[in-house]
Design a protein around this motif. Sequence first.
Motif, PDB file in Angstrom:
ATOM      1  N   ASN B  32       5.471   9.411  -8.730  1.00  0.00           N
ATOM      2  CA  ASN B  32       4.901   9.840  -7.362  1.00  0.00           C
ATOM      3  C   ASN B  32       5.037  11.553  -7.323  1.00  0.00           C
ATOM      4  OD1 ASN B  32       6.288   9.920  -4.088  1.00  0.00           O
ATOM      5  ND2 ASN B  32       3.934   9.619  -4.547  1.00  0.00           N
ATOM      6  N   MET B  42       4.779  19.224  -3.117  1.00  0.00           N
ATOM      7  CA  MET B  42       6.371  19.187  -3.381  1.00  0.00           C
ATOM      8  C   MET B  42       6.424  20.403  -4.520  1.00  0.00           C
ATOM      9  SD  MET B  42       7.428  15.356  -2.746  1.00  0.00           S
ATOM     10  CE  MET B  42       9.266  15.464  -2.464  1.00  0.00           C
ATOM     11  N   GLN B 113       8.860   6.907  -2.808  1.00  0.00           N
ATOM     12  CA  GLN B 113       7.813   7.506  -2.655  1.00  0.00           C
ATOM     13  C   GLN B 113       7.288   7.963  -1.201  1.00  0.00           C
ATOM     14  OE1 GLN B 113       4.178   4.917  -3.123  1.00  0.00           O
ATOM     15  NE2 GLN B 113       5.556   3.241  -3.465  1.00  0.00           N
ATOM     16  N   ARG B 114       6.618   9.062  -1.105  1.00  0.00           N
ATOM     17  CA  ARG B 114       6.362   9.331   0.357  1.00  0.00           C
ATOM     18  C   ARG B 114       5.590   8.634   0.960  1.00  0.00           C
ATOM     19  NH1 ARG B 114       7.771  14.706   1.357  1.00  0.00           N
ATOM     20  NH2 ARG B 114       7.928  13.788   3.522  1.00  0.00           N
ATOM     21  N   THR B 115       6.055   8.331   2.495  1.00  0.00           N
ATOM     22  CA  THR B 115       5.099   8.034   3.459  1.00  0.00           C
ATOM     23  C   THR B 115       4.013   9.063   3.387  1.00  0.00           C
ATOM     24  OG1 THR B 115       6.670   6.722   4.636  1.00  0.00           O
ATOM     25  CG2 THR B 115       4.661   7.408   5.803  1.00  0.00           C
ATOM     26  N   ARG B 116       2.737   8.515   3.162  1.00  0.00           N
ATOM     27  CA  ARG B 116       1.594   9.877   3.171  1.00  0.00           C
ATOM     28  C   ARG B 116       0.091   9.329   3.528  1.00  0.00           C
ATOM     29  NH1 ARG B 116       3.280   7.469  -1.847  1.00  0.00           N
ATOM     30  NH2 ARG B 116       1.868   7.258  -3.306  1.00  0.00           N
ATOM     31  N   LYS B 129       3.778  16.244   8.357  1.00  0.00           N
ATOM     32  CA  LYS B 129       4.925  15.631   7.346  1.00  0.00           C
ATOM     33  C   LYS B 129       5.350  16.843   6.339  1.00  0.00           C
ATOM     34  CE  LYS B 129       4.941  11.299   6.533  1.00  0.00           C
ATOM     35  NZ  LYS B 129       6.505  11.126   6.864  1.00  0.00           N
ATOM     36  N   ARG B 130       4.143  17.487   5.735  1.00  0.00           N
ATOM     37  CA  ARG B 130       4.281  18.684   4.709  1.00  0.00           C
ATOM     38  C   ARG B 130       4.620  19.617   5.438  1.00  0.00           C
ATOM     39  NH1 ARG B 130      -0.262  21.052   4.197  1.00  0.00           N
ATOM     40  NH2 ARG B 130      -1.634  19.067   4.370  1.00  0.00           N
ATOM     41  N   HIS B 159       3.865   3.812   4.912  1.00  0.00           N
ATOM     42  CA  HIS B 159       4.494   3.663   3.830  1.00  0.00           C
ATOM     43  C   HIS B 159       3.664   2.836   2.744  1.00  0.00           C
ATOM     44  CE1 HIS B 159       7.660   3.159   0.808  1.00  0.00           C
ATOM     45  NE2 HIS B 159       8.152   4.272   1.169  1.00  0.00           N
ATOM     46  N   GLN B 199       8.738  14.819   9.121  1.00  0.00           N
ATOM     47  CA  GLN B 199       8.892  15.152   7.797  1.00  0.00           C
ATOM     48  C   GLN B 199       9.938  14.283   6.938  1.00  0.00           C
ATOM     49  OE1 GLN B 199       9.963  16.682  10.460  1.00  0.00           O
ATOM     50  NE2 GLN B 199      11.819  17.443  10.224  1.00  0.00           N
ATOM     51  N   ASP B 201      10.898  10.491   5.723  1.00  0.00           N
ATOM     52  CA  ASP B 201      10.649   9.357   5.530  1.00  0.00           C
ATOM     53  C   ASP B 201      11.539   8.332   5.899  1.00  0.00           C
ATOM     54  OD1 ASP B 201       8.142  10.545   4.952  1.00  0.00           O
ATOM     55  OD2 ASP B 201       8.502  10.443   2.594  1.00  0.00           O
TER      56      ASP B 201
END
Lengths: 214, 326
Positions: B32, B42, B113-116, B129-130, B159, B199, B201
């Motif tokens: 990830n 990231m 792993q990011r919630t995305r 979030k970013r 998620h 931002q 998670d």
Amino acid sequence: MDEQYNEGLPDGQGQSAGNPRRDFLKKSTLLTAVALTPGVAVKAAENHVDEHVAAVFEKLPVDIEINGVKHNVLVEPRVTLLDLLREQLNLTGTKKGCDYGQCGACTVHVDGHRVNSCLTLAVMVDGKKVTTIEGLAKGDELHPMQEAFIKHDGFQCGYCTPGQIMSAVACVREGHAGSEMEIREYMSGNICRCGAYPNIVNAIMEVKAGGQQV
Amino acid sequence: MKQFQYIRPITQQSVLAAIAQPGTKIIAGGSNLVDLMKHGVMTPDKLVDINKLPLRNVSTVKNGVHIGSLALNSQVAEDKQVVAKFPLLSQALNAGASAQLRNMATVGGNMMQRTRCPYFYDVALPCNKRNPGSGCGALEGFNRMHAIFGMSEQCIAVHPSDMAVAMAALDATVIIAGKKGERRLPFVDFHRLPGNTPQLDNNLAKDELIVAVEIPENNYAAHSHYLKIRDRASYAFALVSVAAALDIDNGTIRSARLAMGGVAHKPWRLTAAEKALVGKPANAASFEQAAQVAMQGAKAFKDNAFKLKLAPAAIIEALTHAAGLA
Ligand SMILES: Cc1cc2nc3c(=O)[nH]c(=O)nc-3n(C[C@H](O)[C@H](O)[C@H](O)COP(=O)(O)OP(=O)(O)OC[C@H]3O[C@@H](n4cnc5c(N)ncnc54)[C@H](O)[C@@H]3O)c2cc1C
Ligand code: SF4
Ligand code: FES
Ligand code: FES
């Protein structure tokens, strides 16, 4: 840079085996290298160091055995195993499809397990054994899975094929080639734009049924 | 990819010291993090490779199983003890990603792993979030994959983990190491809802390390099922997934565990629906009622209204399979 990371640097580099002086030199060079890594150009400018020299420091040594051949290479931490294979070692059999873990074209074996080399950092493969498509055949004798792909027309354009074959070999070795359904599920990490799936499945079923050493 | 430093400490203590520094990030399997770094989402200055830590084992402990945070997803999915006692977890793991990715993905990395959502990946687009305060591109955008529970105006992403849905259902506990020693956190409290802090998670502090996850013994092994519904048969994120586990005595449900994936910013445990099942016969009528309870409070956006129908149908289907009635 904290002393304690010394021991954590690329395998073996931290242990005091062999010549202690050489070991010390190795360690200190490495520490410098790591301490210098990013913003290195800035540091280089500040310290009036030639940028070309600084670039050398950015790389870390990696010991890696590929298809039975030992390599000692210097890589930047951001280099993926896929780029190391293709760009630095000229092993272009492994393909770059998506570069984001979504297609399986870059599949290789690391210590016997199939992984996506595009999401694997080369520095993290230090001390490990890698097998690529170039490492399957024994001289002129193709691997049974390669033979089966040819026999069953397991490809059209062939771009996904090295990844498919590496994955297929692993699929059989893992014991996940028990049925057509199981093969389809465990081969789902390899996308084929040409849609050669039925023939790929047939090739794997034949190798599995043949019971050969894969 | 931006340049970064790389270190590989061999003790937990040195990992903890390293991650306390600003700009550092743990790397485990990398599946990830490297992906997000390639997208420029990231941008750590230094990666702390934790693969030298002895956290790879799956072992028996009093009342359950202890899964080291570096255990691979493929390894846990095939672990004999996990298969025998927690088949739900094994199924959920095998439903995730691909065989190759499961050979890379670790248990700690999977949770983290990011919630995305796709907007999160595109650095040219707004995403709270970013980039907190920039707005949520998905709110008025294409939001087919997005949440139907627990979202806020700030973020409506889900998620994506399958493993985490099973762990939430199975009452797992997360063991976390930090400067002051170890702490234990119920798995269901590990991940966060977006609220005003999209931002974030989860509740792991920047200077903490996940050491392990423990799952207590239970009576669900005979009656559990993980159902994942996606756009293709395999190798795709869930539109909706359901982890269902029943303890059935003579046709009557003694206790139940239910959690959903693909519907919220965190694995979505359905405690009210679980309660509604207790004492009921294991049959279609009970499952339909539980699904109704589960869906209370659900809310859809422009493109994901289909989830309001898909989710309850998936709950009923998963419970039917779990009960052995399929
Ligand atoms: C194409 C694709 C498809 C996918 N499909 C699915 C799917 O269907 N279902 C699913 O569940 N997942 C899916 N995934 C996600 C995959 O499961 C995750 O990428 C994986 O689990 C991450 O684990 P890792 O060890 O590689 O984590 P890494 O990438 O190494 O790390 C991820 C994050 O976790 C942190 N971290 C890692 N270990 C620890 C620790 N011990 N303590 C504290 N922090 C830690 C890292 O700092 C990083 O922020 C998919 C991924 C890809 C690329
Ligand atoms: S849903 Fe969340 S991750 Fe997606 S754009 Fe909105 S804030 Fe970003
Ligand atoms: S190139 Fe690695 S998965 Fe596509
Ligand atoms: S043969 Fe063309 S992509 Fe598979």
